[in-house]
Design a protein around this motif. Sequence first.
Motif, mmCIF file in Angstrom:
data_model
loop_
_atom_site.group_PDB
_atom_site.id
_atom_site.type_symbol
_atom_site.label_atom_id
_atom_site.label_comp_id
_atom_site.label_asym_id
_atom_site.label_seq_id
_atom_site.Cartn_x
_atom_site.Cartn_y
_atom_site.Cartn_z
ATOM 1 N N TYR A 82 13.441 -9.101 -7.213
ATOM 2 C CA TYR A 82 13.776 -10.260 -6.369
ATOM 3 C C TYR A 82 15.028 -9.989 -5.539
ATOM 4 O O TYR A 82 15.048 -10.209 -4.318
ATOM 5 C CB TYR A 82 13.993 -11.477 -7.265
ATOM 6 N N ARG B 9 14.454 -6.602 -3.115
ATOM 7 C CA ARG B 9 13.043 -6.494 -2.745
ATOM 8 C C ARG B 9 12.811 -5.391 -1.727
ATOM 9 O O ARG B 9 11.884 -4.590 -1.862
ATOM 10 C CB ARG B 9 12.569 -7.834 -2.191
ATOM 11 N N GLU C 281 10.422 -2.596 -3.186
ATOM 12 C CA GLU C 281 9.032 -2.982 -2.954
ATOM 13 C C GLU C 281 8.150 -1.780 -2.666
ATOM 14 O O GLU C 281 7.023 -1.680 -3.158
ATOM 15 C CB GLU C 281 8.947 -3.980 -1.798
ATOM 16 N N GLU D 193 5.815 -11.225 -10.836
ATOM 17 C CA GLU D 193 5.876 -9.821 -10.441
ATOM 18 C C GLU D 193 4.704 -9.061 -11.052
ATOM 19 O O GLU D 193 4.488 -9.104 -12.262
ATOM 20 C CB GLU D 193 7.197 -9.186 -10.897
#
Length: 783
Positions: free
Chosen positions: A252, A255, A259, A285
């Motif tokens: 979070y 990210r 990612e 997630e």
Amino acid sequence: MDGRVSTAHGQNDEGARVPREAITPEQAVPASTVEAAIAQEQQYLDVVYARLDELRAAYGQRLAQVRRGGPSGSPQNRSERDAFAAHYEDTVARLDHVENRLVFGRLDLRGASEPRYVGRIGMSDAEHDQLLVDWRAPSAQPFYQATAAHPGDVVRRRHLMTRARTVVGVEDELLDHAHLDAEVADGLTGEGALFAAMSAAREGRMSDIVATIQAEQDAVIRSPLDGVLVVQGGPGTGKTAVALHRAAYLLYAHRQRLERSGVLLVGPSRVFLRYIEQVLPSLGETDVVATTMAELLPGTTATAADREEVAEVKGRADMAKVLSRAVRALQRVPAGVQELDVEGVRLHLRPEDVRTAMARARRTGLPHNQARETFALAMLDVLVREYAVARGGEGDDDPEDRAWLREDVRTARDVRRAVNLCWMPTTPHGLLERLYARPDLLAAHARGLSTRDRELLHREKGSPWTVADVPLLDELAELLGPHEQAEAARAAAEARLQAAEEVRYAQEAITSQGLGMGMVTAEMLAERFAATGPRLTTAERAAADRTWTYGHVVVDEAQELSPMAWRALLRRCPSRSMTVVGDLAQRSGHRPARSWAEVLGAAGSEHVREAVLTVSYRTPATVMDTATEVMTALGAEPSYPVRAARDLPDALAVTRAGQEDLPDATVAVVRGELSFLDAEVGAGAGRVAVIVPSGAERTAREALLAHDDLRDALTSGHGDLLGARVAVVDAVQAKGLEYDVVVLLEPAAILASGAGDLYVAMTRPTRRLHVVHAEDLPEGFPA
């Protein structure tokens, strides 16, 4: 006190445990107040869930529209369509996974006109007004960090207990008396959320702790991304839960960085990974690769385990030098000039030419198999020049004729054989198997190992791969690089399996949905599916690629890993961003570790931070204290003192039986503990583990299966160890898991496998440890 009013266990001013029975009538909350608080929160919960349903429907419609568009259009249009489809699919999946306990907290803040609600994800209404704060957001941090001593702006913290979409209870903590009016004070209600969670029956899967994260846990979860963070602590301190929530927090908070590269989670066993598999999806997630060391290398799964002394030799850091020498030995300079026959012409392979070609290949810095191409081309140039001269210089300057000469040399059997002997291509599995099977070869490359060590490594070809082999195979894969022929064969085999699976799936779709009206075959539908191409997630692509590098790596039960295993993990994380979770006292075997620096191997040379969790939320105090006393008496006192958050009556029981009566005594105890759970948490609820000495699982299980009333409890619909109400396991299999009740069979025999295994076995229960024994108990157990 901190202002908490609860009907659960609490603490007095000195921090001592206060049993539920000790709460005075004056602390009880009127039923009407409880009902009013629940009704108030239910109204808000209805609004949030209605918004969740709206978002699901909206993103579902967008996804359906994109899919209806089909694969037509320019490559750019198709790429954009795939990107939108991926985004909508991920969003729908995330919204589906956060259904349970979507809202769990509320903060009443000084000077704020509206309360701040905390939940699994952030959410706004159609007018972009905030409905819910993501638990990982900075604005949610006071929910976990505020205390009566340091309340900040928090006046009241409320925990919401929900079941499905219904509020079933609330629990309030008053943190700032000076800013709370009498009307609010009258509304303090409910049972402590933390103790409610600890008292709940186990269900065979780990639940998230997002609603009950404690301050010391939250500090670890929000710790900076960079460097190696070692999270240590005794049994039941929440190390695994903290590691999983930290992974969700980092995805979070970082990210953009994580990612694309993803997060790798390494657990001690596949059973353990199934045990925790619901936690990260419930936190929103899904792009995390979860694996074990046995499965770390794509295409290889270890199915066996070595004896402790064999695994120790394989795990030594010196094995990297052994393997490096073995690979270098595949590059051989002939002792003298060799004659080669090419179309009746005698050519000469000279050692000096081989050395020159080898130097050129090594300067590329490529792994062995890939550098071989440079070596082969250099040797081919030398031999083609000699071949052209031997042919009278014909075609040496003509590109077309020179190509024919080159092809003659390249395809000549003598040349291919000579080049291979000088620079032998091979696979990691083939080379390691030869090292194990040939004592002379191992002795030549493992000069640092004793004769005894080399004898331990010997085994015949065709033996199954073990967990300790995987880091060695991975090291060889790094040194060798891909083998073209082996990779092509593997890719072809995978393609055949994938095609067969797609045809099978297509046939099922045609049969179940009545597609095609007889005009479309399963093969045609499968080809259409292959043309559009399934979208692989980051996790799926990373799991299939040995060379993938992750942005962060989480390692659970890290005290078990060898130096060679750490080399394999560091190879996958060049940024050296890792969360390492474990407890030195729970290390298996007879070689205790003195420090994390000793355990971490190459990872210990990086920037390492250590955090200690000090409170056990799982294990009752009586059991935790007994386990500590046993370890201390064995000379293996835990490095990190642990305080149990609560105690329970009759948390420790001991049954002694004669050796011949031990099976019957075990059956009787298991029956009694199941009846105990039926009365405590409801008929059929709760989990019991029968932890036995290693190797005794089958005998113990068969003794229980012989009784009709226990057979159903020992089996699950899918044969899943986690799905059965009663599980028979050894200490290693129980590692990382927890049960309502543990029936511990013959502690002295378990101790024979190491003090760490006994410590693990004793500290799995959340309610009671029942020891059954015929042999004398180890020192430290109560008389």
